[in-house]
Design a protein around this motif. Structure first.
Motif, PDB file in Angstrom:
ATOM      1  N   SER A  21      -8.366  -5.579  -0.246  1.00  0.00           N
ATOM      2  CA  SER A  21      -8.536  -4.444  -0.251  1.00  0.00           C
ATOM      3  C   SER A  21      -8.505  -2.893   0.022  1.00  0.00           C
ATOM      4  N   TRP A  22      -8.113  -3.392   1.767  1.00  0.00           N
ATOM      5  CA  TRP A  22      -7.305  -2.632   2.871  1.00  0.00           C
ATOM      6  C   TRP A  22      -5.519  -2.169   1.760  1.00  0.00           C
ATOM      7  N   ARG A  23      -4.652  -3.473   1.255  1.00  0.00           N
ATOM      8  CA  ARG A  23      -3.690  -2.463   0.704  1.00  0.00           C
ATOM      9  C   ARG A  23      -4.317  -1.855  -1.138  1.00  0.00           C
ATOM     10  N   ASN A  24      -5.194  -1.709  -0.774  1.00  0.00           N
ATOM     11  CA  ASN A  24      -5.572  -1.182  -2.253  1.00  0.00           C
ATOM     12  C   ASN A  24      -6.636   0.756  -2.082  1.00  0.00           C
ATOM     13  N   SER A  25      -6.830   0.266  -0.874  1.00  0.00           N
ATOM     14  CA  SER A  25      -7.682   1.948  -0.255  1.00  0.00           C
ATOM     15  C   SER A  25      -6.558   3.054   0.136  1.00  0.00           C
ATOM     16  N   GLU A  26      -7.219   3.771   0.259  1.00  0.00           N
ATOM     17  CA  GLU A  26      -6.729   5.196   0.009  1.00  0.00           C
ATOM     18  C   GLU A  26      -5.818   5.826   1.502  1.00  0.00           C
ATOM     19  N   GLU A  27      -5.988   4.918   2.718  1.00  0.00           N
ATOM     20  CA  GLU A  27      -5.282   4.614   3.806  1.00  0.00           C
ATOM     21  C   GLU A  27      -3.844   3.995   3.087  1.00  0.00           C
ATOM     22  N   ALA A  28      -3.907   2.981   2.632  1.00  0.00           N
ATOM     23  CA  ALA A  28      -2.387   2.412   2.834  1.00  0.00           C
ATOM     24  C   ALA A  28      -2.220   3.549   1.594  1.00  0.00           C
ATOM     25  N   THR A  29      -2.164   3.618   0.360  1.00  0.00           N
ATOM     26  CA  THR A  29      -1.965   3.984  -0.360  1.00  0.00           C
ATOM     27  C   THR A  29      -1.522   5.939   0.293  1.00  0.00           C
ATOM     28  N   GLY A  30      -2.060   6.289   1.133  1.00  0.00           N
ATOM     29  CA  GLY A  30      -1.271   7.843   2.032  1.00  0.00           C
ATOM     30  C   GLY A  30      -0.006   6.871   2.597  1.00  0.00           C
ATOM     31  N   LEU A  31      -0.647   5.771   2.968  1.00  0.00           N
ATOM     32  CA  LEU A  31       0.961   5.580   3.973  1.00  0.00           C
ATOM     33  C   LEU A  31       1.958   5.071   2.903  1.00  0.00           C
ATOM     34  N   ALA A  32       1.903   4.895   1.790  1.00  0.00           N
ATOM     35  CA  ALA A  32       2.917   4.864   1.090  1.00  0.00           C
ATOM     36  C   ALA A  32       3.625   6.302   0.700  1.00  0.00           C
ATOM     37  N   LEU A  33       3.053   6.822  -0.094  1.00  0.00           N
ATOM     38  CA  LEU A  33       3.540   7.747   0.004  1.00  0.00           C
ATOM     39  C   LEU A  33       4.172   8.950   0.307  1.00  0.00           C
ATOM     40  N   VAL A  34       3.742   8.388   1.862  1.00  0.00           N
ATOM     41  CA  VAL A  34       4.459   9.444   3.513  1.00  0.00           C
ATOM     42  C   VAL A  34       5.097   8.629   3.555  1.00  0.00           C
TER      43      VAL A  34
END
Length: 306
Positions: A21-34
């Motif tokens: 679920s952390w991999r699908n969280s907003e934090e992980a998504t934001g980190l992947a985008l940044v």
């Protein structure tokens, strides 16, 4: 025993699920985008700066670079009178340009913010129009204005103010200051305007209701609250103008030469990249220190006014 084993089995999938679920969280998504942007910024900014810093500790042996660590380049950059004079002159010109630009830009930003009404966007649009043209063309236009047979001299002679053209308008530090102020005025107006727009107008009205006049309410309310924009404008103008090369080259003459000319000479005809790198690093360090001192001093002054 069976119940305990089943409970343990139910917990293990939950743990895996939490990691999933952390991999699908907003934090992980934001980190992947940044991350791609961060890597790109480091590659384009960090790597060149580190390369310049590395070169500053090496030495030039004719056409070869001696990678033996040395502080000789910094010793020359800080002790030789020519480089000292150029750096001091660059800092003085940059500081004067920054202060003059902010002093001129603040009333413009204040008028647009407090009295622009429904025309604010149009006024901001008009201010940015000079930035549409090439920086080189804007510098050349001032060369035509301040020249011996330029627009200013011609106009003054036509009005009968002077009998012959003034030769001291161009090719000196004053011409550099005038050109840089015009070139960076729009970049100073915008952050000040944004800072003024964030001020709650009810605070100004409250100050007026409590007996403060226009000047006192400005000093006690508007100016302190707009200080972040003022500091941003000061830094936006100060940092790049220290290393400006084009303007001093075209309108500065021998009296308007700045440190960037010496740096370019070392990377060009001088063929001494380590010394040029040391001059660059020294300039960056001094500019950073000067910017911090100016920002803290401005905060202290406004705090004393309040």
């Amino acid at each position: 025993m069976a119940l305990a084993a089943s409970a343990d089995l139910r917990q293990r999938p939950g743990e895996v699920g939490s990691r999933g679920s952390w991999r699908n969280s907003e934090e992980a998504t934001g980190l992947a985008l940044v991350s791609p942007t961060l890597i790109y910024a480091i590659a384009l900014l960090g790597v060149p700066i580190l390369t310049v810093v590395a070169y500053s500790f090496w030495s030039q042996n004719y056409l070869e670079i001696d990678r033996t660590l040395t502080l000789g380049n910094y010793r020359a950059a800080l002790t030789e009178p020519m480089y000292q004079d150029l750096l001091v002159r660059s800092l003085i010109i940059s500081l004067v340009v920054s202060v003059v630009t902010v002093v001129i830009s603040y009333p413009v930003a204040w008028f647009i913010s407090f009295h622009g009404g429904r025309h604010k966007n149009l006024l901001i649009f008009l201010i940015t129009i000079p930035c549409w043209t090439s920086y080189l063309l804007r510098v050349m236009s001032w060369k035509m204005i301040l020249g011996y047979q330029g627009v200013l001299n011609t106009g003054l002679m036509s009005a009968g103010v002077i009998d012959q053209p003034i030769a001291s308008l161009l090719y000196n530090s004053n011409a550099v200051v005038i050109t840089l102020v015009h070139s960076w005025a729009a970049f100073a107006i915008l952050p000040i305007f944004v800072s003024l727009e964030k001020i709650d107008r009810s605070l100004v009205e409250a100050a007026r209701d409590l007996g403060d006049g226009p000047v006192r309410s400005f000093l006690r309310v508007v100016l302190p609250l707009s200080l972040p924009g003022v500091i941003s404008a000061l830094l936006i103008v100060m940092i790049p103008t220290v290393g400006d090369y084009v303007t001093p080259k075209l309108v500065g003459g021998k009296d308007g030469v700045m440190i960037a000319t010496a740096i370019q000479a070392q990377f060009g005809k001088g063929a001494n990249w380590p010394l040029g790198a040391a001059l660059s690093v020294t300039t960056m360090a001094v500019v950073t220190l000067m910017a911090a001192v100016c920002a803290l001093s401005l905060k202290f002054i406004v705090g004393r006014i309040r």
